[in-house]
Structure formats: C-alpha cells, structure tokens
Design an enzyme around this catalytic site. Sequence first.
Site, PDB file in Angstrom:
ATOM      1  N   SER A  34      92.387  19.247  53.399  1.00  0.00           N
ATOM      2  CA  SER A  34      93.419  19.782  54.277  1.00  0.00           C
ATOM      3  C   SER A  34      93.079  21.218  54.696  1.00  0.00           C
ATOM      4  O   SER A  34      91.977  21.464  55.187  1.00  0.00           O
ATOM      5  CB  SER A  34      94.782  19.697  53.585  1.00  0.00           C
ATOM      6  OG  SER A  34      95.832  19.900  54.494  1.00  0.00           O
ATOM      7  N   ASP A  37      96.228   9.215  58.585  1.00  0.00           N
ATOM      8  CA  ASP A  37      96.628  10.587  58.269  1.00  0.00           C
ATOM      9  C   ASP A  37      97.740  11.016  59.231  1.00  0.00           C
ATOM     10  O   ASP A  37      97.572  10.984  60.446  1.00  0.00           O
ATOM     11  CB  ASP A  37      95.417  11.511  58.418  1.00  0.00           C
ATOM     12  CG  ASP A  37      95.680  12.939  57.978  1.00  0.00           C
ATOM     13  OD1 ASP A  37      96.845  13.279  57.697  1.00  0.00           O
ATOM     14  OD2 ASP A  37      94.706  13.715  57.905  1.00  0.00           O
ATOM     15  N   HIS A  75      96.736  11.117  54.322  1.00  0.00           N
ATOM     16  CA  HIS A  75      96.185  12.471  54.229  1.00  0.00           C
ATOM     17  C   HIS A  75      95.609  12.786  52.853  1.00  0.00           C
ATOM     18  O   HIS A  75      94.576  13.427  52.744  1.00  0.00           O
ATOM     19  CB  HIS A  75      97.306  13.469  54.564  1.00  0.00           C
ATOM     20  CG  HIS A  75      96.837  14.883  54.703  1.00  0.00           C
ATOM     21  ND1 HIS A  75      95.909  15.285  55.646  1.00  0.00           N
ATOM     22  CD2 HIS A  75      97.180  16.016  54.008  1.00  0.00           C
ATOM     23  CE1 HIS A  75      95.695  16.577  55.538  1.00  0.00           C
ATOM     24  NE2 HIS A  75      96.456  17.052  54.555  1.00  0.00           N
TER      25      HIS A  75
END
Length: 207
Positions: free
Chosen positions: A18, A112, A146
């Site tokens: 991330s 995601d 994600h």
Amino acid sequence: MLQHPKVKGPGVGLLGFSKGGDLCLSMASFLKGITATVLINSCVANTITPLHYKDMFIPSLGSDPGKIVVTESGVLIFLDIWDNPLEELNYQSIIPLERAQGPFLFLVGMDDHCWKSEFYARIASERLQAHGKDRPQIIYYPGTGHCIEPPYFPLCRASVHTVLGQAILHGGEPKAQSRAQVDAWQEIQTFFHKHLNGKKSVPSSKM
C-alpha cells in the site's frame, strides 16, 4: 540495514504494501545498496504527503475526497478518489523508478478496492521499458483484495483506517484470497533468493 549483523549483503531487499509500496519505490530509486524490491498493491506515484530528499522534491498525487463511495453498511471505498498520474498536472508525482539498481516484483490484487493496482503496475512497466530497463515481474491475482498477507491469515475485506478512524473496504473473496496469499508467499521468497542470494529456486514453504 547493511551494517546489521544479520544482513548478509552486499545489498538489501525491500517489501512494501500500500503506501509502504511507494515509499519502497522511492528508496529503491534514490538510495544505493537496494538489490530487489517487492510491491504489494502499491501506487507508482508518491501519495498522501509530498516527499523531500536532499534537493529532490516529489509532490503528492492529487485526490478528490468527493469521489469516496459509502456502502449501505457505512464502509468507505477509496478506489476512484486518486487522480490519474499520467495526466500532465500529476505527472511530477510519479516516482522515477527507472533510477533503481535492482529489479521489481509487483503483486496485484484484481479486486483491490483501495488502489488501481493493475493500472499502476502497468505504468511502472511501461516507464521502465521506455528508459531501456527490463520490464518488472507482475503477478495478477483474480478475486484478491488489497491486503495480500502471509498464508493462512484470515481475509480482511474491510478495516478501520488508522488515520481516518473509519472503516474502508479492501475487497477480496475468501477462496481466491487464500490461494493468492499462499502463492505470493512463495513468489516473494523465490524473488528475494534469486536477486539477493543468486539462487534460482528455494524449498517450498512449510507454513
């Protein structure tokens, strides 16, 4: 890190997820001694806050909070708030990863709900090739959200964002996510062993 007694050297590897991914891209681009970099669902542009390093400055990728989607259960979806880094206004926010010394591995969750990870990985690949560098290794995981974590961690479809204090949706389906995490764990190890230790294969994980 290179001075740490447990670090074999001569280089180190980076693993970023991330926001941590674009920080790793920046480190690989501007610091010496980084031999290999793995990015898990990361942006190819600098995000959230401007980056300063010596006399270098990379602005933050623009965003539009008005594009946040709120589900019926009150969970936020951030996917569409980020500006397109390829647009002229945002182009300076793209991290110059072509300056990196080592190769990249991008792990992309196709479900995601936080980043357009597939799009960003494609930008990275095209930019590297445009500068005469090898294309990165990109692994796509359908039905995966994600948070691609180590094997056998439960699926995290949503969680409370530390800064916002509100729940955000990460995406992912249980079966696909589980399989992706097992595969990604092995791929990460293989990548680092190859580029840090010079080994083409590693024993299967016993996790």
